[in-house]
Scaffold this active site. Structure first.
Site, PDB file in Angstrom:
ATOM      1  N   CYS A   1       0.837  -1.196   0.000  1.00  0.00           N
ATOM      2  CA  CYS A   1       0.000   0.000   0.000  1.00  0.00           C
ATOM      3  C   CYS A   1       0.883   1.262   0.000  1.00  0.00           C
ATOM      4  O   CYS A   1       1.468   1.576  -1.024  1.00  0.00           O
ATOM      5  CB  CYS A   1      -0.982  -0.086   1.161  1.00  0.00           C
ATOM      6  SG  CYS A   1      -2.422   0.924   0.885  1.00  0.00           S
TER       7      CYS A   1
ATOM      8  N   HIS B   1      -3.640  -5.253   2.099  1.00  0.00           N
ATOM      9  CA  HIS B   1      -2.917  -5.470   3.362  1.00  0.00           C
ATOM     10  C   HIS B   1      -2.971  -6.924   3.831  1.00  0.00           C
ATOM     11  O   HIS B   1      -3.823  -7.267   4.654  1.00  0.00           O
ATOM     12  CB  HIS B   1      -3.542  -4.597   4.455  1.00  0.00           C
ATOM     13  CG  HIS B   1      -3.233  -3.147   4.327  1.00  0.00           C
ATOM     14  ND1 HIS B   1      -2.294  -2.512   5.098  1.00  0.00           N
ATOM     15  CD2 HIS B   1      -3.746  -2.205   3.510  1.00  0.00           C
ATOM     16  CE1 HIS B   1      -2.231  -1.240   4.759  1.00  0.00           C
ATOM     17  NE2 HIS B   1      -3.105  -1.025   3.803  1.00  0.00           N
TER      18      HIS B   1
ATOM     19  N   GLU C   1      -1.309  -8.358   6.041  1.00  0.00           N
ATOM     20  CA  GLU C   1      -1.068  -8.507   7.491  1.00  0.00           C
ATOM     21  C   GLU C   1      -2.358  -8.354   8.291  1.00  0.00           C
ATOM     22  O   GLU C   1      -2.366  -8.597   9.483  1.00  0.00           O
ATOM     23  CB  GLU C   1       0.002  -7.500   7.956  1.00  0.00           C
ATOM     24  CG  GLU C   1      -0.467  -6.068   8.153  1.00  0.00           C
ATOM     25  CD  GLU C   1      -0.696  -5.295   6.846  1.00  0.00           C
ATOM     26  OE1 GLU C   1      -0.534  -5.879   5.753  1.00  0.00           O
ATOM     27  OE2 GLU C   1      -1.063  -4.109   6.935  1.00  0.00           O
TER      28      GLU C   1
HETATM   29  N1  GLN Z   1      -3.190   5.994   0.042  1.00  0.00           N
HETATM   30  C1  GLN Z   1      -2.319   5.978   1.170  1.00  0.00           C
HETATM   31  C2  GLN Z   1      -1.094   6.844   0.924  1.00  0.00           C
HETATM   32  O1  GLN Z   1      -1.090   7.784   0.248  1.00  0.00           O
HETATM   33  C3  GLN Z   1      -1.867   4.576   1.510  1.00  0.00           C
HETATM   34  C4  GLN Z   1      -2.875   3.876   2.384  1.00  0.00           C
HETATM   35  C5  GLN Z   1      -2.385   2.609   3.054  1.00  0.00           C
HETATM   36  O2  GLN Z   1      -1.175   2.319   3.132  1.00  0.00           O
HETATM   37  N2  GLN Z   1      -3.320   1.868   3.579  1.00  0.00           N
HETATM   38  O3  GLN Z   1      -0.075   6.600   1.473  1.00  0.00           O
END
Ligand code: GLN
Length: 217
Positions: free
Chosen positions: A92, A194, A196
């Protein structure tokens, strides 16, 4: 490779995996990695990167993570780590930090690591819906016939991949067609969701397999 076996890395020791611990989902990864029998190092200083077999850059908020990494003198060591081709998995916000190109960046840009030849849209789902779960089929998994439940939280997507980047997972959205949500380039892997936050260890195992491949070459 599945859990249970001793996972050996440098010098025949148990594998040592770092989790970048600036902000975001750190403990969940540490627990999953420990259950797979590896030694876990929370990475907060450049010297923590030494002697690691692989590195996880977890989810969180990419702008804050970039700024903290810069303040703690970690951006350059992380760039060198990635450029040296060491096994790295970005999740992410971690995927955003590893992308060579970021759409929808914070104004004025954001400190980043780069290294993976992809373009990401930073808040693709955030604009529409904050969090959701969906089932994915992952051909690269062992037990690939068992669908994977992916948890997306203000997630980015990959909008462009170069040759040499393998798409590991995508989902379909009525408006935009296929959306790439996981990919791999050499020993670098990124997921927009995610792992985890589930009990399913298959992404962590896939990453540990990559780490083993790197030891074998
Ligand atoms: N969109 C988020 C960002 O700009 C990331 C979100 C996440 O890691 N759950 O970092």
């Amino acid at each position: 490779m599945v859990g249970g076996e001793e996972l050996k890395g440098q010098h025949g020791q148990r594998l040592k995996i770092g989790v970048l611990a600036l902000q975001g989902a750190v403990v969940e990864h540490c627990r999953m990695l420990e259950s797979l029998g590896v030694i876990v190092v929370e990475v907060r200083l450049p010297e923590h990167l030494k002697l690691l077999d692989g590195l996880i850059i977890p989810g969180g908020e990419s702008t804050s993570m970039g700024l903290i990494a810069e303040r703690w003198g970690l951006i350059e060591p992380l760039r060198s780590w990635v450029q040296s081709g060491r096994p790295t998995w970005g999740i992410c916000a971690g995927m955003i930090l590893l992308a060579e190109r970021i759409e929808d960046q914070k104004q004025g840009g954001q400190p980043s690591i780069g290294g993976m030849d992809i373009e990401v849209n930073r808040n693709y789902f955030g604009r529409q819906i904050n969090s959701f779960e969906t089932m994915l089929n992952i051909d690269d998994f062992y037990e690939s016939e068992k669908p994977y439940q992916a948890v997306f939280i203000r997630a980015p997507i990959i909008t462009e991949v170069s040759d040499g980047v393998k798409i590991l997972a995508s989902l379909t959205n009525g408006l935009d067609g296929k959306l790439i949500v996981a990919a791999r380039q050499k020993l670098m892997m990124v997921t927009a969701f995610h792992p985890e936050l589930t009990d399913d260890l298959r992404w962590h195992q896939l990453f540990l397999n990559m780490v083993h491949e790197s030891r074998a070459t």
